[in-house]
Design an enzyme around this catalytic site. Structure first.
Site, mmCIF file in Angstrom:
data_model
loop_
_atom_site.group_PDB
_atom_site.id
_atom_site.type_symbol
_atom_site.label_atom_id
_atom_site.label_comp_id
_atom_site.label_asym_id
_atom_site.label_seq_id
_atom_site.Cartn_x
_atom_site.Cartn_y
_atom_site.Cartn_z
ATOM 1 N N ASP A 44 3.624 2.480 0.734
ATOM 2 C CA ASP A 44 2.483 2.920 1.735
ATOM 3 C C ASP A 44 1.360 1.518 1.628
ATOM 4 O O ASP A 44 0.729 1.666 2.685
ATOM 5 C CB ASP A 44 1.808 4.328 1.782
ATOM 6 N N SER A 45 1.775 0.636 1.176
ATOM 7 C CA SER A 45 0.794 -0.603 0.957
ATOM 8 C C SER A 45 1.188 -1.302 1.954
ATOM 9 O O SER A 45 0.486 -2.263 2.622
ATOM 10 C CB SER A 45 1.384 -1.362 -0.213
ATOM 11 N N ASP A 83 7.610 5.905 -0.072
ATOM 12 C CA ASP A 83 6.329 6.756 -0.668
ATOM 13 C C ASP A 83 6.015 7.874 0.374
ATOM 14 O O ASP A 83 6.547 7.581 1.624
ATOM 15 C CB ASP A 83 5.353 5.628 -0.323
ATOM 16 N N LYS A 111 8.331 8.528 -3.816
ATOM 17 C CA LYS A 111 7.250 8.621 -4.867
ATOM 18 C C LYS A 111 5.953 9.456 -4.265
ATOM 19 O O LYS A 111 5.528 9.209 -2.920
ATOM 20 C CB LYS A 111 7.073 7.120 -4.857
ATOM 21 N N GLU A 113 1.936 10.491 -5.288
ATOM 22 C CA GLU A 113 0.677 10.309 -5.913
ATOM 23 C C GLU A 113 0.095 11.612 -6.475
ATOM 24 O O GLU A 113 -0.500 12.302 -5.606
ATOM 25 C CB GLU A 113 -0.383 9.572 -5.124
ATOM 26 N N GLU A 180 -0.550 2.522 -12.229
ATOM 27 C CA GLU A 180 -1.145 1.405 -11.778
ATOM 28 C C GLU A 180 -2.487 1.543 -12.068
ATOM 29 O O GLU A 180 -3.247 2.546 -12.508
ATOM 30 C CB GLU A 180 -1.270 1.819 -10.137
HETATM 31 O O1 KIV Z 1 2.402 1.003 -2.001
HETATM 32 C C1 KIV Z 1 2.815 0.533 -2.917
HETATM 33 O O2 KIV Z 1 3.132 -0.400 -2.783
HETATM 34 C C2 KIV Z 1 2.649 1.049 -4.444
HETATM 35 C C3 KIV Z 1 2.605 0.165 -5.241
HETATM 36 C C4 KIV Z 1 1.484 -0.827 -5.472
HETATM 37 C C5 KIV Z 1 2.934 0.556 -6.846
HETATM 38 O O3 KIV Z 1 2.312 2.061 -4.433
#
Ligand code: KIV
Length: 264
Positions: A44-45, A83, A111, A113, A180
């Site tokens: 989600d970056s 994510d 993934k 959080e 992280e």
């Molecule tokens: O969203 C992302 O790219 C991440 C990484 C920084 C681990 O969660």
């Protein structure tokens, strides 16, 4: 060869490192997977990297589904980790529905959080055929709670909580743990308490694998980059493909990250 969770477990058992990079579209998914990078993170970056937003909080489920689909079309055998965006896991029912959407879009695992509070849902997702990577430490969706992008696990209480989260997540059936921005020493402690594959970013050299944001490691990110970032463009043959290959090799060889990329 298609990379699966069994491949990652085998790498870990044999003491071999593996690499992970973000990708958000078909072309870069092709480049990253063709270089042998084992795991592609549709992170989600993308909210910050592609959309120019100042956090990952505004990223929607629809955007994650769209980018996961794009990545899956270009992928050449890497494991695709997608994510779960902000508040997509607010209820258990919502979590199941949203995780299923990412799997249908081409993800191989999701993934989240989360920590000990999320273990019930981790077990249920896993039982239903959706492997889970648990992201711990600096979880960017909680930036407003943390009051900024700060290294986590620096005091005794948060250190103990992070260790407990790690143990609980593994017990609940998590397939991968991702840390992280935690002190390198704490990463070492985690490594001696868990047995599933561990990916790090800003967590020192001890983990089984490393992840970076693609645009960061290509030196394309404007402004100041984090201490744990290395620009791999000069390390390759001058092409993007060369830089990605240099990153993959450096991680495999244990040459990246170096102690100076971590936090004391
Ligand atoms: O969203 C992302 O790219 C991440 C990484 C920084 C681990 O969660």
């Amino acid at each position: 060869m298609n990379i699966t969770l069994s491949t990652l477990n085998k790498r870990k058992a044999e003491g071999q490192k593996f690499s992970c990079l973000t990708a958000y579209d078909s072309t870069f998914a092709n480049i990253v997977s063709s270089a042998g990078v084992e795991v592609i993170l549709v992170g989600d970056s993308l909210g910050m990297v592609l959309q120019g937003k100042d956090s990952t909080v505004p990223v929607t489920m629809e955007e994650m589904i769209y980018h996961t689909t794009c990545v899956s079309r270009g992928n050449q055998g890497s494991l695709i980790m997608a994510d779960m965006p902000f508040m997509s896991c607010a209820t258990e029912e919502q979590t199941f529905e949203n995780a299923a959407k990412l799997m249908r879009a081409g993800g191989h695992l999701v993934k989240v959080e989360g920590g000990s509070w999320f273990t019930g849902t981790i077990s249920k997702l896993t039982e239903r055929g959706i492997p889970v990577c648990v992201h711990l430490g600096l979880t960017p969706q909680s930036v407003n709670k943390f009051g900024g992008y700060k290294v986590q696990g620096r005091d005794d209480a948060s250190r103990a909580a992070l260790l407990q989260d790690s143990i609980d997540a593994e017990k609940a059936g998590a397939a991968i743990l991702l840390y992280e921005c935690i002190p390198s020493e704490l990463m070492e402690e985690v490594m001696s308490n868990v047995s599933i594959p561990v990916i790090g970013i800003g967590a020192g050299p001890a983990s089984d694998a490393q992840v970076l944001v693609l645009h960061d490691m290509l030196g394309a990110t404007p402004g100041k980059v984090a201490k744990f970032v290395h620009n791999f463009m000069p390390d390759g043959d001058g092409t993007i493909q060369g830089a990605v290959a240099a990153y993959h090799q450096a991680v495999k060889d244990g040459n990246f990250p170096k102690p100076e990329h971590g936090f004391a």
